[in-house]
Every structure is written in C-alpha cells, then in structure tokens.
Write a protein that holds these residues in place. Structure first.
Motif, mmCIF file in Angstrom:
data_model
loop_
_atom_site.group_PDB
_atom_site.id
_atom_site.type_symbol
_atom_site.label_atom_id
_atom_site.label_comp_id
_atom_site.label_asym_id
_atom_site.label_seq_id
_atom_site.Cartn_x
_atom_site.Cartn_y
_atom_site.Cartn_z
ATOM 1 N N GLY A 23 6.102 -42.790 -20.059
ATOM 2 C CA GLY A 23 5.896 -43.667 -20.851
ATOM 3 C C GLY A 23 7.123 -44.131 -21.488
ATOM 4 N N LEU A 24 8.428 -43.637 -21.071
ATOM 5 C CA LEU A 24 9.684 -44.114 -21.248
ATOM 6 C C LEU A 24 10.508 -45.230 -20.293
ATOM 7 C CD1 LEU A 24 10.877 -40.200 -21.603
ATOM 8 C CD2 LEU A 24 10.488 -41.983 -23.545
ATOM 9 N N PRO A 25 11.479 -45.656 -21.024
ATOM 10 C CA PRO A 25 12.402 -46.269 -20.203
ATOM 11 C C PRO A 25 12.450 -45.549 -18.789
ATOM 12 C CG PRO A 25 13.303 -46.604 -21.872
ATOM 13 C CD PRO A 25 12.116 -45.687 -22.285
ATOM 14 N N ALA A 26 12.504 -46.294 -17.250
ATOM 15 C CA ALA A 26 12.782 -45.633 -16.217
ATOM 16 C C ALA A 26 13.782 -44.463 -16.204
ATOM 17 C CB ALA A 26 12.911 -46.588 -14.924
ATOM 18 N N ALA A 27 15.002 -44.745 -16.402
ATOM 19 C CA ALA A 27 16.020 -44.014 -16.398
ATOM 20 C C ALA A 27 16.396 -42.702 -17.535
ATOM 21 C CB ALA A 27 17.164 -44.760 -16.186
ATOM 22 N N GLN A 28 15.287 -42.682 -18.274
ATOM 23 C CA GLN A 28 15.314 -41.681 -19.475
ATOM 24 C C GLN A 28 14.643 -40.181 -19.085
ATOM 25 O OE1 GLN A 28 16.933 -42.108 -22.388
ATOM 26 N NE2 GLN A 28 17.890 -43.674 -21.056
ATOM 27 N N ALA A 29 13.833 -40.038 -17.764
ATOM 28 C CA ALA A 29 13.583 -39.043 -17.516
ATOM 29 C C ALA A 29 13.556 -38.846 -15.902
ATOM 30 C CB ALA A 29 12.042 -38.906 -17.812
ATOM 31 N N ARG A 30 13.695 -37.434 -15.559
ATOM 32 C CA ARG A 30 13.622 -37.309 -13.958
ATOM 33 C C ARG A 30 12.796 -36.155 -13.584
ATOM 34 N NH1 ARG A 30 20.237 -37.634 -14.276
ATOM 35 N NH2 ARG A 30 20.117 -39.985 -14.271
ATOM 36 N N LEU A 31 12.016 -36.449 -12.520
ATOM 37 C CA LEU A 31 11.137 -35.544 -12.027
ATOM 38 C C LEU A 31 11.969 -34.606 -11.054
ATOM 39 C CD1 LEU A 31 8.443 -34.319 -11.827
ATOM 40 C CD2 LEU A 31 7.882 -36.146 -9.988
ATOM 41 N N VAL A 32 12.104 -33.280 -11.268
ATOM 42 C CA VAL A 32 12.769 -32.319 -10.475
ATOM 43 C C VAL A 32 11.512 -31.631 -9.563
ATOM 44 C CG1 VAL A 32 14.010 -30.279 -10.204
ATOM 45 C CG2 VAL A 32 14.359 -32.149 -12.065
ATOM 46 N N SER A 33 11.590 -31.514 -8.442
ATOM 47 C CA SER A 33 10.487 -31.012 -7.554
ATOM 48 C C SER A 33 11.160 -29.957 -6.686
ATOM 49 C CB SER A 33 9.909 -31.946 -6.691
ATOM 50 O OG SER A 33 9.164 -32.879 -7.483
ATOM 51 N N VAL A 34 10.674 -28.838 -6.620
ATOM 52 C CA VAL A 34 11.245 -27.703 -5.737
ATOM 53 C C VAL A 34 10.057 -27.220 -4.717
ATOM 54 C CG1 VAL A 34 12.357 -25.384 -5.605
ATOM 55 C CG2 VAL A 34 12.821 -26.833 -7.435
ATOM 56 N N ARG A 35 10.349 -27.330 -3.428
ATOM 57 C CA ARG A 35 9.363 -27.125 -2.448
ATOM 58 C C ARG A 35 9.706 -25.925 -1.622
ATOM 59 N NH1 ARG A 35 6.640 -31.329 1.263
ATOM 60 N NH2 ARG A 35 4.804 -29.835 2.080
ATOM 61 N N ALA A 36 8.940 -25.006 -1.678
ATOM 62 C CA ALA A 36 9.433 -23.521 -0.991
ATOM 63 C C ALA A 36 8.322 -23.434 0.141
ATOM 64 C CB ALA A 36 8.851 -22.404 -1.915
ATOM 65 N N THR A 37 8.928 -23.283 1.305
ATOM 66 C CA THR A 37 8.364 -23.485 2.728
ATOM 67 C C THR A 37 8.651 -22.047 3.179
ATOM 68 O OG1 THR A 37 8.741 -25.594 2.994
ATOM 69 C CG2 THR A 37 8.130 -24.366 4.855
ATOM 70 N N VAL A 38 7.440 -21.463 3.541
ATOM 71 C CA VAL A 38 7.554 -20.196 4.412
ATOM 72 C C VAL A 38 7.644 -20.126 5.854
ATOM 73 C CG1 VAL A 38 6.570 -18.936 2.380
ATOM 74 C CG2 VAL A 38 5.009 -19.863 4.185
ATOM 75 N N SER A 39 7.720 -19.280 6.679
ATOM 76 C CA SER A 39 7.962 -19.183 7.969
ATOM 77 C C SER A 39 6.665 -19.876 8.835
ATOM 78 C CB SER A 39 8.306 -18.064 8.560
ATOM 79 O OG SER A 39 7.301 -17.011 8.423
ATOM 80 N N GLY A 40 5.288 -19.544 8.113
ATOM 81 C CA GLY A 40 4.443 -19.763 8.983
ATOM 82 C C GLY A 40 4.233 -21.466 8.703
ATOM 83 N N GLY A 41 4.716 -22.125 7.840
ATOM 84 C CA GLY A 41 4.371 -23.801 7.784
ATOM 85 C C GLY A 41 4.062 -23.956 6.331
ATOM 86 N N ASP A 42 3.346 -23.013 5.620
ATOM 87 C CA ASP A 42 2.735 -23.032 4.172
ATOM 88 C C ASP A 42 3.999 -23.367 3.463
ATOM 89 O OD1 ASP A 42 0.332 -22.734 5.335
ATOM 90 O OD2 ASP A 42 0.131 -20.634 4.676
ATOM 91 N N SER A 43 3.475 -24.307 2.298
ATOM 92 C CA SER A 43 4.507 -24.516 1.449
ATOM 93 C C SER A 43 3.911 -24.725 0.018
ATOM 94 C CB SER A 43 5.359 -25.938 1.775
ATOM 95 O OG SER A 43 4.453 -26.959 1.662
ATOM 96 N N LEU A 44 4.597 -24.772 -1.188
ATOM 97 C CA LEU A 44 4.217 -24.629 -2.436
ATOM 98 C C LEU A 44 5.124 -25.588 -3.105
ATOM 99 C CD1 LEU A 44 5.640 -22.884 -4.640
ATOM 100 C CD2 LEU A 44 4.131 -21.321 -3.403
ATOM 101 N N THR A 45 4.870 -26.243 -4.061
ATOM 102 C CA THR A 45 6.013 -27.254 -4.622
ATOM 103 C C THR A 45 5.884 -27.167 -6.170
ATOM 104 O OG1 THR A 45 5.672 -28.963 -2.994
ATOM 105 C CG2 THR A 45 6.394 -29.686 -5.314
ATOM 106 N N LEU A 46 6.928 -26.792 -6.772
ATOM 107 C CA LEU A 46 6.989 -26.723 -8.499
ATOM 108 C C LEU A 46 7.456 -28.010 -8.708
ATOM 109 C CD1 LEU A 46 7.853 -23.101 -9.024
ATOM 110 C CD2 LEU A 46 5.518 -24.018 -8.933
ATOM 111 N N SER A 47 7.105 -28.663 -9.759
ATOM 112 C CA SER A 47 7.738 -29.940 -10.484
ATOM 113 C C SER A 47 7.865 -29.589 -11.900
ATOM 114 C CB SER A 47 6.989 -31.000 -10.165
ATOM 115 O OG SER A 47 6.816 -31.234 -8.680
ATOM 116 N N ALA A 48 8.843 -30.356 -12.610
ATOM 117 C CA ALA A 48 9.207 -30.450 -13.975
ATOM 118 C C ALA A 48 9.784 -31.732 -14.441
ATOM 119 C CB ALA A 48 9.805 -29.262 -14.433
#
Length: 154
Positions: free
Chosen positions: A124-149
């Motif tokens: 609910g802020l002006p577009a440029a006033q916040a950023r979504l940071v997503s970190v995706r961890a992928t393991v060798s088997g192909g599974d992955s998980l994503t953390l965002s803030a």
C-alpha cells in the motif's frame, strides 16, 4: 487295524507359506531401502534453509538504495533526500538492489539465487518505496525453497 492320522504340514502348504513370507520380506526390504536412501533429506533441506536465511539476513542488513545515506535519514525520494537510483546491480553489494540476479553456487549441492523487485504496491505504498527480496535455495535433487522479505525506504 486302524490307520493313525498323522498331523503335519503338506508340501503344498509349505510352498504357499514360503511364497507368502518371501513376498512380505520383499516389501519390507523395499520400505527399509527407501527409508535409508531418504534419511538424509531433512538434513539437506535444513542446510538449504540455513544458507538461504543467512543470505537473506546479509541482504537485509544493507541499505535500501544506492543513494540512501548512511543511517537512512533522510530517505531517498523524500522531500529532503536525493532521488533513488532504483534497482541496479553492481559489484559493491552495498544496497539491496545490487543483489538482483545474484547467484551463489559455492556450496556443495546448494545454489542460492536472489531476485529483487519493486513491491510498494504490495504494502500500500508508492511503487518505488518498497522492495521484495527473494532468496531461492535449490538442492542437487531439484527441490527448492524460497525465503522472501520486504525492505522499505524509511
């Protein structure tokens, strides 16, 4: 003369018993094999989660924008501050936007991929006033998980 009845097991009964026992053992061996093979999965996922969390913590400790002064006051794009530079990747990694497109594959069996997007509308802020940071961890088997803030310009 009376014939005595012998009590015992016939050959057919013995064969049926052996077939049933061998099928049951085959199923048990499969279950134990599956359990042994996949017993390391929780450890791999826990390590991936820890690496992703450490990377996200590192990124979130940086300032919001290249033009944000040390301490964050006055915020860029405010009435007293300078204009924000936006999300631009460079190699000094001193602000959140520098990590956009960052890939870290230095860990065995784990790859970390970072994306940074404009996300003010999500909060609910002006577009440029916040950023979504997503970190995706992928393991060798192909599974992955994503953390965002979210990182906001305060």
């Amino acid at each position: 003369m009376r014939l005595r009845r012998c009590s015992g097991v016939t050959l057919i009964e013995t064969i049926v018993f052996l077939v049933i026992v061998s099928i049951a053992l085959g199923v048990l061996v499969r279950v134990y094999t599956y359990a042994v093979i996949n017993s390391v999965d929780p450890l791999v996922r826990t390590r991936a989660l820890g690496l992703a969390q450490a990377q996200l913590d590192e990124i979130m400790s940086r300032k919001f924008d290249e033009n944000t002064p040390t301490g964050g006051v006055p915020a860029c794009d405010s009435t007293l501050g300078v204009a924000c530079a936006g999300i631009s990747s460079d190699t000094d990694y001193d602000d959140v936007g520098d990590y956009n497109g960052y890939v870290n594959s230095s860990y065995a069996n784990h790859t970390l991929t970072v994306s940074v997007t404009v996300a003010g509308a999500d909060l609910g802020l002006p577009a440029a006033q916040a950023r979504l940071v997503s970190v995706r961890a992928t393991v060798s088997g192909g599974d992955s998980l994503t953390l965002s803030a979210y990182k906001t310009n305060f």
